[in-house]
Design a protein around this motif. Structure first.
Motif, PDB file in Angstrom:
ATOM      1  N   ASP A 145      39.052  33.411  42.297  1.00 52.14           N
ATOM      2  CA  ASP A 145      38.596  33.111  40.936  1.00 52.14           C
ATOM      3  C   ASP A 145      37.866  31.767  40.893  1.00 52.14           C
ATOM      4  O   ASP A 145      36.817  31.629  40.264  1.00 52.14           O
ATOM      5  N   TYR A 146      38.392  30.779  41.574  1.00 51.99           N
ATOM      6  CA  TYR A 146      37.805  29.438  41.626  1.00 51.99           C
ATOM      7  C   TYR A 146      36.389  29.504  42.199  1.00 51.99           C
ATOM      8  O   TYR A 146      35.442  28.935  41.646  1.00 51.99           O
ATOM      9  N   THR A 148      34.463  32.221  42.477  1.00 51.04           N
ATOM     10  CA  THR A 148      33.618  33.082  41.638  1.00 51.04           C
ATOM     11  C   THR A 148      33.019  32.304  40.467  1.00 51.04           C
ATOM     12  O   THR A 148      31.910  32.584  40.020  1.00 51.04           O
ATOM     13  N   ARG A 149      33.754  31.294  40.008  1.00 47.79           N
ATOM     14  CA  ARG A 149      33.248  30.439  38.912  1.00 47.79           C
ATOM     15  C   ARG A 149      32.201  29.445  39.402  1.00 47.79           C
ATOM     16  O   ARG A 149      31.666  28.664  38.627  1.00 47.79           O
ATOM     17  N   GLU A 151      32.811  27.055  41.668  1.00 55.46           N
ATOM     18  CA  GLU A 151      33.439  25.816  42.125  1.00 55.46           C
ATOM     19  C   GLU A 151      33.460  25.787  43.653  1.00 55.46           C
ATOM     20  O   GLU A 151      33.604  26.820  44.300  1.00 55.46           O
TER      21      GLU A 151
END
Length: 194
Positions: A145-146, A148-149, A151
């Motif tokens: 998730d990190y 994919t954002r 970051e």
């Protein structure tokens, strides 16, 4: 004593722009840099993988190779995510391909300091060395998730997942070979003892 099987991963997935060629394959005292890393890491873990996005066929002659799941050289966390997904063990230890003198008790020290955390990384008195770390597969969803954002910062991710740190006394253990000049200096100082 480590009570769990641990996979070791050599991070060789970067662009190596300052070195001018694939860093992991640079010859140091007659051997590719990644071989120096593997000789030091293999005794500390149960199995070894290489995270690489180039020259995979060369690395694959030695160890299984994992490519990033996220394209365009998304940084060390991308290699870590791919290795966590591929690993058959719950815990994975990571070492970059350009730190040939990393501590020979790195994995044991990280393991001992993990507490309840799913992430532990090395530091010395001067700075953090987050690419030398021990991660649990439970981090996969959070890390995916990190990334994919968009970051990319390792220390920010570690802060968010309450990573533990282990301080080592000798900063020279974490010397990076980033340029041809670094390699020449290293060979002049260390000679054959890597």
């Amino acid at each position: 004593m480590i009570e769990s099987a641990i996979t070791g991963v050599i991070l060789a997935g970067g662009r190596s722009s300052r070195m001018g060629q694939d860093k992991g394959l640079v010859q140091v005292n007659g051997l590719p840099l990644f071989v120096h890393i593997s000789k030091r890491l293999a005794p500390q873990v149960n199995t070894l993988l290489i995270s690489s996005n180039q020259n995979q066929e060369h690395y694959a002659a030695f160890y299984p190779v994992i490519g990033d799941l996220i394209p365009d050289y998304a940084g060390p966390l991308s290699g870590m995510l791919a290795a966590l997904v591929a690993s058959e063990t719950e815990w994975v230890a990571f070492v970059p391909c350009d730190v040939p003198a990393f501590p020979d008790n790195l994995v044991q020290r990280l393991w001992n300091a993990r507490g309840q955390s799913a992430a532990v990384y090395a530091t010395d008195a001067e700075r953090a060395h987050p690419a030398l770390c021990l991660l649990n597969k439970s981090l996969i969803p959070t890390l995916r998730d990190y990334l994919t954002r968009g970051e990319r910062k390792v220390m920010l991710f570690f802060k968010q997942c309450a990573a533990q740190q282990v301080t080592f006394d000798d900063p020279s253990c974490f010397a990076n070979l980033n340029t041809p000049e670094d390699v020449q200096r290293w060979q002049a100082i260390r000679g054959e003892s890597v």
